[in-house]
Design a protein around this motif. Structure first.
Motif, PDB file in Angstrom:
ATOM      1  N   ARG A 198       0.840  -1.209   0.000  1.00  0.00           N
ATOM      2  CA  ARG A 198       0.000   0.000   0.000  1.00  0.00           C
ATOM      3  C   ARG A 198       0.875   1.259   0.000  1.00  0.00           C
ATOM      4  N   GLU A 199       2.071   1.164   0.606  1.00  0.00           N
ATOM      5  CA  GLU A 199       2.961   2.318   0.722  1.00  0.00           C
ATOM      6  C   GLU A 199       4.253   2.180  -0.072  1.00  0.00           C
ATOM      7  N   PHE A 200       4.500   1.028  -0.686  1.00  0.00           N
ATOM      8  CA  PHE A 200       5.792   0.763  -1.316  1.00  0.00           C
ATOM      9  C   PHE A 200       5.578  -0.032  -2.597  1.00  0.00           C
ATOM     10  N   ASP A 201       6.225   0.383  -3.691  1.00  0.00           N
ATOM     11  CA  ASP A 201       6.133  -0.329  -4.966  1.00  0.00           C
ATOM     12  C   ASP A 201       7.165  -1.449  -4.986  1.00  0.00           C
ATOM     13  N   LYS A 202       6.749  -2.635  -4.627  1.00  0.00           N
ATOM     14  CA  LYS A 202       7.655  -3.784  -4.569  1.00  0.00           C
ATOM     15  C   LYS A 202       8.220  -4.112  -5.944  1.00  0.00           C
ATOM     16  N   PHE A 203       7.447  -3.901  -6.995  1.00  0.00           N
ATOM     17  CA  PHE A 203       7.886  -4.250  -8.335  1.00  0.00           C
ATOM     18  C   PHE A 203       8.886  -3.242  -8.906  1.00  0.00           C
ATOM     19  N   GLY A 204       9.043  -2.104  -8.250  1.00  0.00           N
ATOM     20  CA  GLY A 204      10.060  -1.142  -8.653  1.00  0.00           C
ATOM     21  C   GLY A 204      11.458  -1.571  -8.249  1.00  0.00           C
ATOM     22  N   GLU A 205      11.555  -2.629  -7.461  1.00  0.00           N
ATOM     23  CA  GLU A 205      12.838  -3.089  -6.918  1.00  0.00           C
ATOM     24  C   GLU A 205      13.265  -4.453  -7.460  1.00  0.00           C
ATOM     25  N   CYS A 206      12.567  -4.979  -8.479  1.00  0.00           N
ATOM     26  CA  CYS A 206      12.911  -6.319  -8.973  1.00  0.00           C
ATOM     27  C   CYS A 206      12.643  -6.414 -10.471  1.00  0.00           C
ATOM     28  N   THR A 207      13.089  -7.531 -11.044  1.00  0.00           N
ATOM     29  CA  THR A 207      12.826  -7.822 -12.447  1.00  0.00           C
ATOM     30  C   THR A 207      11.562  -8.681 -12.521  1.00  0.00           C
ATOM     31  N   TYR A 208      10.651  -8.286 -13.406  1.00  0.00           N
ATOM     32  CA  TYR A 208       9.400  -9.029 -13.565  1.00  0.00           C
ATOM     33  C   TYR A 208       8.898  -8.875 -14.988  1.00  0.00           C
ATOM     34  N   GLU A 209       7.929  -9.681 -15.330  1.00  0.00           N
ATOM     35  CA  GLU A 209       7.265  -9.550 -16.624  1.00  0.00           C
ATOM     36  C   GLU A 209       5.760  -9.571 -16.389  1.00  0.00           C
ATOM     37  N   ILE A 210       5.039  -9.081 -17.350  1.00  0.00           N
ATOM     38  CA  ILE A 210       3.585  -9.145 -17.302  1.00  0.00           C
ATOM     39  C   ILE A 210       3.155 -10.305 -18.182  1.00  0.00           C
ATOM     40  N   GLY A 211       2.447 -11.252 -17.578  1.00  0.00           N
ATOM     41  CA  GLY A 211       2.013 -12.449 -18.294  1.00  0.00           C
ATOM     42  C   GLY A 211       0.878 -12.173 -19.251  1.00  0.00           C
ATOM     43  N   GLU A 212       0.501 -13.199 -19.993  1.00  0.00           N
ATOM     44  CA  GLU A 212      -0.574 -13.091 -20.987  1.00  0.00           C
ATOM     45  C   GLU A 212      -1.880 -12.618 -20.358  1.00  0.00           C
ATOM     46  N   SER A 213      -2.097 -12.952 -19.093  1.00  0.00           N
ATOM     47  CA  SER A 213      -3.333 -12.576 -18.412  1.00  0.00           C
ATOM     48  C   SER A 213      -3.241 -11.201 -17.756  1.00  0.00           C
ATOM     49  N   GLY A 214      -2.101 -10.527 -17.929  1.00  0.00           N
ATOM     50  CA  GLY A 214      -1.921  -9.208 -17.319  1.00  0.00           C
ATOM     51  C   GLY A 214      -1.372  -9.256 -15.908  1.00  0.00           C
ATOM     52  N   LEU A 215      -1.043 -10.444 -15.428  1.00  0.00           N
ATOM     53  CA  LEU A 215      -0.507 -10.588 -14.074  1.00  0.00           C
ATOM     54  C   LEU A 215       0.995 -10.353 -14.036  1.00  0.00           C
ATOM     55  N   PRO A 216       1.476  -9.682 -12.982  1.00  0.00           N
ATOM     56  CA  PRO A 216       2.924  -9.565 -12.820  1.00  0.00           C
ATOM     57  C   PRO A 216       3.497 -10.903 -12.358  1.00  0.00           C
ATOM     58  N   LEU A 217       4.663 -11.240 -12.877  1.00  0.00           N
ATOM     59  CA  LEU A 217       5.361 -12.459 -12.497  1.00  0.00           C
ATOM     60  C   LEU A 217       6.822 -12.095 -12.239  1.00  0.00           C
ATOM     61  N   VAL A 218       7.249 -12.230 -10.987  1.00  0.00           N
ATOM     62  CA  VAL A 218       8.639 -11.942 -10.638  1.00  0.00           C
ATOM     63  C   VAL A 218       9.512 -12.999 -11.313  1.00  0.00           C
ATOM     64  N   THR A 219      10.529 -12.552 -12.067  1.00  0.00           N
ATOM     65  CA  THR A 219      11.407 -13.480 -12.784  1.00  0.00           C
ATOM     66  C   THR A 219      12.797 -13.565 -12.157  1.00  0.00           C
ATOM     67  N   GLU A 220      13.144 -12.625 -11.327  1.00  0.00           N
ATOM     68  CA  GLU A 220      14.442 -12.616 -10.662  1.00  0.00           C
ATOM     69  C   GLU A 220      14.461 -13.674  -9.554  1.00  0.00           C
ATOM     70  N   TYR A 221      15.487 -14.528  -9.545  1.00  0.00           N
ATOM     71  CA  TYR A 221      15.624 -15.617  -8.570  1.00  0.00           C
ATOM     72  C   TYR A 221      14.448 -16.597  -8.636  1.00  0.00           C
ATOM     73  N   THR A 222      13.846 -16.738  -9.805  1.00  0.00           N
ATOM     74  CA  THR A 222      12.640 -17.546  -9.970  1.00  0.00           C
ATOM     75  C   THR A 222      12.891 -18.739 -10.881  1.00  0.00           C
ATOM     76  N   LEU A 223      12.455 -19.912 -10.439  1.00  0.00           N
ATOM     77  CA  LEU A 223      12.589 -21.130 -11.230  1.00  0.00           C
ATOM     78  C   LEU A 223      11.405 -21.349 -12.164  1.00  0.00           C
ATOM     79  N   ALA A 224      10.206 -21.021 -11.696  1.00  0.00           N
ATOM     80  CA  ALA A 224       8.998 -21.272 -12.482  1.00  0.00           C
ATOM     81  C   ALA A 224       7.953 -20.207 -12.173  1.00  0.00           C
ATOM     82  N   GLY A 225       7.083 -20.001 -13.146  1.00  0.00           N
ATOM     83  CA  GLY A 225       5.976 -19.060 -12.971  1.00  0.00           C
ATOM     84  C   GLY A 225       4.660 -19.734 -13.308  1.00  0.00           C
ATOM     85  N   ILE A 226       3.652 -19.440 -12.499  1.00  0.00           N
ATOM     86  CA  ILE A 226       2.335 -20.052 -12.666  1.00  0.00           C
ATOM     87  C   ILE A 226       1.274 -18.966 -12.597  1.00  0.00           C
ATOM     88  N   GLU A 227       0.331 -18.986 -13.528  1.00  0.00           N
ATOM     89  CA  GLU A 227      -0.776 -18.032 -13.524  1.00  0.00           C
ATOM     90  C   GLU A 227      -2.071 -18.791 -13.245  1.00  0.00           C
TER      91      GLU A 227
END
Length: 175
Positions: free
Chosen positions: A89-118
């Protein structure tokens, strides 16, 4: 806590460490979770447990969808802290990491990540202080090979602690 409940007994259960993320009306948020499990195989459904007061929980209920980033064992404790100990609510967590926006529009953190699930939400069940969110897997991708971080290693090796709102906060007592 009830004197008949030894938290060391609960600590023997296997848990992973994940980032559960979502977005609603241009607001992205995510949090560290360890309460995640696959429920069915056809269709593939999973359940995640979130504290009822967390901002991520609010956004998941409004959006009806969420993503999971499976963290690797090599993830630094400081990175986990971005999603585990600060409120979105007070801090943009995604401003501090690498992520992508998936096909469904969901953010998916890719840094230090083995797999992503939507997933899309099928149901939300109140469980005292938490909400059990059941979702249907819409997409799953392997990002890289590696060893997933377990919750036991988060505590024992990385010396991490659980926030008060975590279902496993009782593990902070286990030495």
């Amino acid at each position: 806590m009830d004197a008949q409940i030894d938290p060391r007994a609960l600590f023997t259960l296997n848990y992973g460490v994940y980032i559960l993320s979502t977005s609603y009306e241009e607001k992205k948020n995510g949090q560290i979770i360890n309460a995640l499990m696959q429920l069915t195989a056809d269709p593939i459904c999973m359940a995640a447990c979130l504290h009822r007061d967390n901002y991520t929980t609010e956004l998941v209920e409004k959006s009806g969808r969420f993503s999971i980033s499976v963290l690797e064992d090599a993830v630094p404790l400081k990175f986990i802290g971005l999603f585990g100990f600060r409120c979105g609510r007070e801090f943009d967590k995604f401003g501090e990491c690498t992520y992508e926006i998936g096909e469904s529009g969901l953010p998916l953190v890719t840094e230090y990540t083995l797999a992503g699930i939507e997933l899309s939400v099928l149901s939300v069940q109140d469980v005292f202080t938490h909400k059990l969110i059941v979702g249907r897997v819409e997409k799953a991708q392997l990002l890289k090979e590696g060893t997933p971080l377990t919750y036991a290693n988060y505590h024992r090796v990385k010396k991490g602690k659980s926030p008060a709102n975590a279902p496993s906060a009782v593990f902070n007592q286990v030495k």
